[in-house]
Scaffold this active site. Structure first.
Site, PDB file in Angstrom:
ATOM      1  N   GLU A 125      -4.737  13.691  -0.437  1.00 47.89           N
ATOM      2  CA  GLU A 125      -5.184  13.302  -1.776  1.00 47.89           C
ATOM      3  C   GLU A 125      -6.518  13.967  -2.073  1.00 47.89           C
ATOM      4  O   GLU A 125      -7.361  14.120  -1.183  1.00 47.89           O
ATOM      5  CB  GLU A 125      -5.371  11.786  -1.864  1.00 47.89           C
ATOM      6  CG  GLU A 125      -4.092  11.000  -1.858  1.00 47.89           C
ATOM      7  CD  GLU A 125      -4.323   9.508  -1.984  1.00 47.89           C
ATOM      8  OE1 GLU A 125      -3.339   8.793  -2.140  1.00 47.89           O
ATOM      9  OE2 GLU A 125      -5.489   9.065  -1.925  1.00 47.89           O
ATOM     10  N   CYS A 180       0.800  -1.221   0.000  1.00 51.99           N
ATOM     11  CA  CYS A 180       0.000   0.000   0.000  1.00 51.99           C
ATOM     12  C   CYS A 180       0.838   1.279   0.000  1.00 51.99           C
ATOM     13  O   CYS A 180       2.057   1.267   0.075  1.00 51.99           O
ATOM     14  CB  CYS A 180      -1.038  -0.023   1.099  1.00 51.99           C
ATOM     15  SG  CYS A 180      -2.232  -1.375   0.823  1.00 51.99           S
ATOM     16  N   ASP A 181       0.129   2.399  -0.046  1.00 50.45           N
ATOM     17  CA  ASP A 181       0.652   3.658  -0.567  1.00 50.45           C
ATOM     18  C   ASP A 181       1.898   4.199   0.108  1.00 50.45           C
ATOM     19  O   ASP A 181       2.858   4.587  -0.543  1.00 50.45           O
ATOM     20  CB  ASP A 181      -0.443   4.719  -0.513  1.00 50.45           C
ATOM     21  CG  ASP A 181      -1.613   4.402  -1.424  1.00 50.45           C
ATOM     22  OD1 ASP A 181      -1.976   3.223  -1.512  1.00 50.45           O
ATOM     23  OD2 ASP A 181      -2.165   5.316  -2.040  1.00 50.45           O
ATOM     24  N   SER A 212      -4.593  10.525  -5.609  1.00 49.04           N
ATOM     25  CA  SER A 212      -4.461   9.082  -5.572  1.00 49.04           C
ATOM     26  C   SER A 212      -4.058   8.603  -6.951  1.00 49.04           C
ATOM     27  O   SER A 212      -4.337   9.250  -7.960  1.00 49.04           O
ATOM     28  CB  SER A 212      -5.804   8.453  -5.181  1.00 49.04           C
ATOM     29  OG  SER A 212      -5.834   7.093  -5.538  1.00 49.04           O
TER      30      SER A 212
END
Length: 558
Positions: free
Chosen positions: A447, A126-127, A472
């Site tokens: 975001e 994940c990010d 995003s």
């Protein structure tokens, strides 16, 4: 008792007459005296009960541990935080998402140095988690391998593949009356079907691709899906390999050169990587004393063909990408654009990996001669509105909006903009300006996914968006982020007034506020900084130490 005859860092803990207390603790934990002669391997586990990309990681870590034991090492698992950006969307939580990257990297450093591990296997996805792993690896310069958690399988609804970002777009359709709330609820039950990172080329999977392209994972790791057996095998192989790397004295700095980062950028551009790579790759490179700039991204993207078109930019899924051959197949197609002599943690060079790779579907992974475009996914725009640069995913912009001029609609937060968009107050042709959302002004550089998704859902295809916040990887359309300098430190974006004309010219890399220099000078004299939104805790400290988005939004050391 044994003597310090081998160069394991962990001998700082276990060797010597005065280390009896430490040895007693380790025996209490179940270690035998002979185990204390083996390399100690830290296993970073970002398992989290409230995170679809991480709730399966205990099983993955079990296989890593098995590999470490089998290779003659001793595994020691420890945890760190992992925010799911999906839960943080459209609320204060998103202010903490990017700043969490620094906390994760710091926590790994603290545990590794405090317990004197000889090597690391870092398990997560994940990010912000994968970038934080890579920052920690670069900073510590110890033997290390990343095992990314893997994408979830695509969601299926009414016979079609979907990703979770499409639920926000669906909410806009409900607003317009072309989709029912019942259909939206049905869709919700289908679009997050398994463990894993969201099934799109968002930041999570973009950074997993980067990790593999840097040579810090086993081949095929980035696209091996969370629920597949191959992910377990990669985990076990990584646990086995890390012991070999420790015994060889491997250091990540030996492969993390400027050219390696350039190659990783090229791979990211070829697969339609997220705009957030422009934040994360410079931050990782900074840890080894290498400066990567937005200009580097622009230069490399402009000469890298766009080969893989995955949601949200196209209709292919991460599963399609994996089945077609994944990162090794892309690097093979890039050919001479990639340095094949580079070594990776697998013990193979890039050339040896790509020699075995096959492109099993040339429609999913196109050849250079049949590329979607002769340029990669990102473009860096400059002009009086962004003298230090702004970033757009040009491959996700409709050709008719590559050049656009329109009146500014100004908002000092994403929340204000979303109210206007969902309330029908934005017109085709407008250019939405969302400011005071940068690393300092946000704070934390939120975001703008809710705003951009509503634009798609409300069918406002001819509306531009310009922000000092970020997006995003799920974002598509003529939306430009990372505007630097940001409004909070006196950037021109803070001087934009309602109705000002803004020019977006992606082919010419221009972002201009069409107001005279004299008028801007007049406005600058009367400009006052907004009151900080956060006045206590971590974010209050963060906003005082974070660098600009064009530097990578990492924390200054002095």
């Amino acid at each position: 008792m044994f003597t310090k005859d081998r160069k394991y860092r962990s001998y700082d803990v276990v060797v010597g007459m005065d280390r009896g207390g430490q040895r007693a603790h380790l025996k209490n934990l179940g270690l035998l005296t002979e185990d204390m002669k083996k390399p100690f391997i830290g296993i970073v586990n970002t398992y989290n009960e409230m995170h679809p990309g991480h709730f399966h990681l205990n099983e993955i870590v079990k296989h890593v541990r098995d590999g470490v034991w089998a290779a003659g090492g001793v595994p020691f698992e420890f945890g760190t935080i992992s925010i799911c950006d999906g839960f943080a969307q459209a609320n204060l939580g998103m202010c903490y998402a990017l700043p969490s990257r620094e906390v994760i990297a710091d926590s790994i450093e603290v545990m590794t140095e405090g317990h004197r591990y000889d090597g690391l296997v870092l398990v997560g996805g994940c990010d912000k988690i994968v970038p934080a792993f890579l920052m920690a690896i670069a900073r510590l310069d110890l033997p290390a391998i990343v095992v990314t958690g893997g994408p979830m399988l695509p969601g299926r609804y009414k016979g079609k593949d979907y990703a979770t970002y499409e639920l926000k777009e669906a909410a806009g359709k409900v607003q317009r009356g072309i989709m029912s709330e019942k259909e939206l609820e049905e869709m919700e039950g289908c679009l997050s079907p398994t463990a894993g990172s969201c099934s799109m080329m968002g930041t999570a999977n973009s950074m997993s691709v980067v990790a593999e392209a840097l040579g810090l994972t086993m081949p095929g790791c980035a696209t091996a899906h969370a629920v597949e057996g191959i992910k377990r095998r990669i985990a076990k192989a990584s646990g086995y390999k890390i012991v070999e790397l420790v015994n060889r004295g491997f250091r990540p700095s030996s492969i993390l050169t400027r050219e390696t980062f350039f190659d990783a950028i090229k791979v990211a551009m070829a697969v339609g990587g997220s705009t957030n790579t422009v934040l994360h790759i410079p931050a990782i490179a900074h840890e080894v004393g290498i400066k990567i700039t937005p200009e580097d991204f622009e230069r490399l993207s402009s000469c890298t063909p766009y080969l893989v078109k995955i949601k949200p930019s196209g209709q292919h899924t991460l599963k399609d990408f994996e089945d077609a051959g994944g990162v090794p197949a892309v690097m093979r197609e890039l050919g001479d654009l990639i340095d094949v002599s580079r070594m990776t943690v697998s013990g193979l060079t890039v050339g040896e990996i790509t020699a075995e790779a096959k492109n099993k579907n040339s429609e999913v992974i196109r050849t250079i001669t049949n590329a979607y475009s002769n340029q990669g996914s990102l473009a860096v725009l400059k002009g009086n509105l962004a003298s230090k640069g702004a970033v757009v995913k040009q491959t996700a912009v409709h050709p008719t909006m590559l050049k656009h001029r329109g009146p500014a609609r100004v908002f000092n937060s994403e929340d204000e903009a979303v109210i206007a968009i969902s309330g029908g107050k934005i017109n085709q042709g407008d250019v939405i300006v969302i400011r005071y959302e940068g690393p300092i002004g946000g704070p934390g550089m939120r975001e703008m996914l809710t705003a951009t998704s509503y634009l798609v859902g409300m069918d406002l295809a001819n509306v531009g968006l310009v922000t000092d916040g970020r997006f995003s990887g799920a974002t598509r359309g003529p939306v430009i982020g990372h505007v630097s300098p940001e409004a909070a430190i006196g950037g021109i974006i803070g001087l934009v007034e309602e109705g000002d004309e803004i020019l977006i010219d992606i082919p010419q890399r221009r972002l201009e506020l069409l107001v005279s220099d004299e008028e801007l000078e007049r406005r600058q004299k009367s400009w006052k900084a907004e009151e900080p939104k956060i006045k206590k805790g971590y974010l209050q400290r963060y906003m005082h130490w974070v660098t600009s988005a064009d530097d990578g939004a990492f924390l200054k050391s002095e």
